[in-house]
Design an enzyme around this catalytic site. Structure first.
Site, mmCIF file in Angstrom:
data_model
loop_
_atom_site.group_PDB
_atom_site.id
_atom_site.type_symbol
_atom_site.label_atom_id
_atom_site.label_comp_id
_atom_site.label_asym_id
_atom_site.label_seq_id
_atom_site.Cartn_x
_atom_site.Cartn_y
_atom_site.Cartn_z
ATOM 1 N N ASP A 106 6.369 -76.175 81.789
ATOM 2 C CA ASP A 106 6.128 -76.836 80.510
ATOM 3 C C ASP A 106 6.713 -75.978 79.401
ATOM 4 O O ASP A 106 6.508 -74.760 79.367
ATOM 5 C CB ASP A 106 4.629 -77.036 80.285
ATOM 6 C CG ASP A 106 4.359 -78.025 79.158
ATOM 7 O OD1 ASP A 106 5.192 -78.909 78.924
ATOM 8 O OD2 ASP A 106 3.296 -77.919 78.520
ATOM 9 N N HIS A 113 5.403 -78.587 66.027
ATOM 10 C CA HIS A 113 4.192 -78.232 66.775
ATOM 11 C C HIS A 113 3.988 -76.712 66.797
ATOM 12 O O HIS A 113 2.885 -76.216 66.529
ATOM 13 C CB HIS A 113 4.290 -78.767 68.201
ATOM 14 C CG HIS A 113 3.165 -78.346 69.085
ATOM 15 N ND1 HIS A 113 1.872 -78.783 68.913
ATOM 16 C CD2 HIS A 113 3.134 -77.515 70.164
ATOM 17 C CE1 HIS A 113 1.094 -78.256 69.840
ATOM 18 N NE2 HIS A 113 1.831 -77.485 70.610
ATOM 19 N N GLU A 179 -1.730 -83.281 75.006
ATOM 20 C CA GLU A 179 -0.397 -82.964 74.498
ATOM 21 C C GLU A 179 0.521 -84.103 74.909
ATOM 22 O O GLU A 179 0.722 -84.357 76.096
ATOM 23 C CB GLU A 179 0.106 -81.619 75.033
ATOM 24 C CG GLU A 179 -0.679 -80.444 74.465
ATOM 25 C CD GLU A 179 -0.022 -79.103 74.741
ATOM 26 O OE1 GLU A 179 0.855 -79.040 75.625
ATOM 27 O OE2 GLU A 179 -0.393 -78.122 74.066
ATOM 28 N N GLU A 181 3.939 -85.624 75.550
ATOM 29 C CA GLU A 181 5.207 -85.001 75.910
ATOM 30 C C GLU A 181 6.091 -85.975 76.691
ATOM 31 O O GLU A 181 5.644 -87.030 77.151
ATOM 32 C CB GLU A 181 4.961 -83.764 76.786
ATOM 33 C CG GLU A 181 3.938 -82.789 76.233
ATOM 34 C CD GLU A 181 3.832 -81.513 77.043
ATOM 35 O OE1 GLU A 181 4.697 -81.279 77.930
ATOM 36 O OE2 GLU A 181 2.888 -80.738 76.801
ATOM 37 N N ASP A 213 -0.124 -83.400 78.915
ATOM 38 C CA ASP A 213 -0.501 -82.086 79.438
ATOM 39 C C ASP A 213 -1.854 -81.712 78.835
ATOM 40 O O ASP A 213 -1.937 -81.076 77.784
ATOM 41 C CB ASP A 213 0.560 -81.050 79.078
ATOM 42 C CG ASP A 213 0.325 -79.722 79.773
ATOM 43 O OD1 ASP A 213 -0.047 -79.731 80.958
ATOM 44 O OD2 ASP A 213 0.524 -78.674 79.134
ATOM 45 N N ARG A 217 -8.481 -76.048 74.741
ATOM 46 C CA ARG A 217 -8.051 -75.116 73.696
ATOM 47 C C ARG A 217 -8.925 -73.873 73.611
ATOM 48 O O ARG A 217 -8.434 -72.779 73.271
ATOM 49 C CB ARG A 217 -8.038 -75.829 72.342
ATOM 50 C CG ARG A 217 -7.089 -76.996 72.270
ATOM 51 C CD ARG A 217 -5.652 -76.601 72.485
ATOM 52 N NE ARG A 217 -4.739 -77.732 72.303
ATOM 53 C CZ ARG A 217 -3.447 -77.695 72.547
ATOM 54 N NH1 ARG A 217 -2.894 -76.575 73.002
ATOM 55 N NH2 ARG A 217 -2.693 -78.754 72.356
ATOM 56 N N GLN A 220 -7.922 -71.716 76.542
ATOM 57 C CA GLN A 220 -6.567 -71.245 76.268
ATOM 58 C C GLN A 220 -6.562 -70.119 75.234
ATOM 59 O O GLN A 220 -5.874 -69.100 75.403
ATOM 60 C CB GLN A 220 -5.705 -72.406 75.785
ATOM 61 C CG GLN A 220 -4.280 -72.022 75.413
ATOM 62 C CD GLN A 220 -3.518 -73.187 74.788
ATOM 63 O OE1 GLN A 220 -4.035 -74.285 74.648
ATOM 64 N NE2 GLN A 220 -2.270 -72.949 74.408
ATOM 65 N N LYS A 233 -4.655 -74.778 80.998
ATOM 66 C CA LYS A 233 -3.618 -75.784 81.195
ATOM 67 C C LYS A 233 -3.541 -76.306 82.625
ATOM 68 O O LYS A 233 -3.058 -77.417 82.857
ATOM 69 C CB LYS A 233 -2.251 -75.191 80.842
ATOM 70 C CG LYS A 233 -2.097 -74.793 79.391
ATOM 71 C CD LYS A 233 -1.771 -76.008 78.547
ATOM 72 C CE LYS A 233 -1.318 -75.594 77.164
ATOM 73 N NZ LYS A 233 -0.857 -76.744 76.364
ATOM 74 N N THR A 237 -2.361 -82.402 84.669
ATOM 75 C CA THR A 237 -1.254 -82.921 83.872
ATOM 76 C C THR A 237 -0.971 -84.327 84.383
ATOM 77 O O THR A 237 -0.739 -84.511 85.577
ATOM 78 C CB THR A 237 0.007 -82.049 84.017
ATOM 79 O OG1 THR A 237 -0.280 -80.725 83.553
ATOM 80 C CG2 THR A 237 1.167 -82.629 83.232
ATOM 81 N N GLU A 338 -3.751 -80.328 66.246
ATOM 82 C CA GLU A 338 -2.943 -80.465 65.029
ATOM 83 C C GLU A 338 -3.475 -81.587 64.133
ATOM 84 O O GLU A 338 -3.597 -81.420 62.920
ATOM 85 C CB GLU A 338 -1.502 -80.784 65.388
ATOM 86 C CG GLU A 338 -0.719 -79.678 66.034
ATOM 87 C CD GLU A 338 0.680 -80.158 66.347
ATOM 88 O OE1 GLU A 338 1.545 -80.095 65.465
ATOM 89 O OE2 GLU A 338 0.910 -80.622 67.491
#
Length: 394
Positions: A106, A113, A179, A181, A213, A217, A220, A233, A237, A338
């Site tokens: 990834d 971002h 996420e 993607e 994904d 948080r 992480q 993570k 996925t 975000e």
């Protein structure tokens, strides 16, 4: 023999022809192509046993010439008549993971971002790390946890430590995120020591999928220094079931944004591999974001070139994803961290202020791209619902 009805505004018209793996009750999974709301059993329609396999890997390994020949034959079939035994209504089939994922990488290719997260995580420093505009930053994921759209996502557990807490604790993630993607699938492998240049991208990459994904948080944030993402993570996925061949994306190809400073020579190419693709993120049925892939700083061709520049081999079925897709506007951000600015700015979902995912929430990400002659190409969707963590806190 029947003729397939293809509505003029279908996102799955003759210019698309995405591949997937499907089954019907009492049958084994095999490869099909979607046209409108019909799935064509390719082994039955074309008489080629490569499509009788339960993954796309054997077909992808044949390479670009075989991909082009198959696409031409399928196009000819769709324009004529197809045996009824090879046709299935989309509503009557079960879709499976389309590939046996060999390896998963990834990336972190969106400047918007990366800048937003830098401002959130390092408010007193430059938002971009010094290396970011010199190379496509990425990390290795866990291929065994790549799942097909519709698979429930179990809330992960792990260590988490809020800034105000004196010590870490263990338990379910409290800041579960998404996420949005795009992912790219390698068809033709490369050998150890062999480098794939940006202009050789289409000789190796078969097609693209939509990716979510999932990201914990809080896990992480506690673990990622100094070596980067791991448990935050690696739990899941999700990818869409339909693989859009690169041939269907010709009209979507554009330049990447200006890259300054100029990348090192191994990351330069003559071919355009920016892509004009718009994603849509829905949270419990409410559209919350429309991330534009056209703003991605690093192209997928550069990502693959960087992956192999040290001599690393690639395999048929390798998946590499773009990282979160975000644009310059708030409603173009492809992750909830975000959108809600780290939870400080909740967004309204059906009259309720929300920040991160709760059990029972469902997220759907879809994508469309321009096709030839003003048509539109659909990717379908990647969907997942959050279920409670398994086990008690420790």
């Amino acid at each position: 023999m029947p003729v397939i009805d293809i509505p003029a505004d279908s996102l799955f018209g003759i210019d698309n022809l995405p591949y997937g793996v499907f089954s019907t009750p009492g049958t084994t999974p095999r490869v099909g192509v979607r046209i409108a709301d019909t799935v064509i059993d390719l082994a039955a329609a074309l008489g080629d046993t490569v499509f009788a396999h339960p993954t796309l890997n054997p077909f992808m390994a044949r390479g670009p010439r075989a991909w082009a020949e198959a696409r031409a034959r399928i196009t000819e079939l769709v324009r004529g008549e197809i045996p009824a035994r090879a046709l299935f209504d989309l509503a009557d089939v079960t879709l499976h993971l389309p590939v046996d994922v060999a390896d998963y990488v990834d990336f972190y290719a969106s400047e918007h971002h990366a800048t937003n997260l830098g401002r959130l995580f390092r408010p007193d420093s430059d938002p971009l790390m010094p290396n970011w505009k010199h190379l496509p930053v990425g990390y290795h994921g866990r291929s065994s946890t790549v799942v097909v759209s519709g698979t429930d996502i179990v809330r992960p557990r792990g260590q988490r430590k809020a800034p105000a807490e004196a010590a870490p604790s263990f338990g379910p993630s409290r800041r579960l995120d998404i996420e949005a993607e795009l992912g790219f699938l390698v068809g033709v492998p490369s050998k150890p020591g062999e480098v794939i240049t940006p202009d050789e991208f289409a000789e190796h990459v078969f097609g693209a999928v939509v990716v979510n994904d999932w990201s914990a948080r809080d896990i992480q944030a506690w673990e990622y220094v100094p070596l980067g993402p791991f448990l935050g993570k690696s739990f899941a996925t999700s990818i869409s079931p339909w693989v859009i061949p690169l041939a269907a994306l010709e009209a979507a190809r554009i330049d990447t944004p200006a890259q300054d400073p100029e990348p090192l020579p191994y990351l330069r190419g003559r071919e355009k591999w920016g892509l004009d693709i718009e994603l849509t993120v829905e949270w419990n049925g409410h559209t919350v974001s429309r991330p534009p892939y056209a703003h991605m700083y690093w192209s997928p061709a550069q990502m693959l070139a960087h992956t192999t520049i040290n001599g690393a081999a690639t395999s048929t079925g390798d998946l590499f994803a773009s990282g979160t897709i975000s644009g310059p506007e708030k409603d173009q951000r492809g992750a909830f961290i975000e959108l809600t600015w780290g939870g400080a700015e909740p967004i309204d979902i059906a009259g309720e202020d929300r920040t991160f995912l709760e059990d029972g929430d469902e997220v759907t990400i879809s994508a469309v791209a321009p096709g030839p002659g003003g048509t539109r190409i659909g990717f379908g969707e990647v969907r997942g619902r959050i279920t409670p963590a398994i086990g008690a806190e420790i």
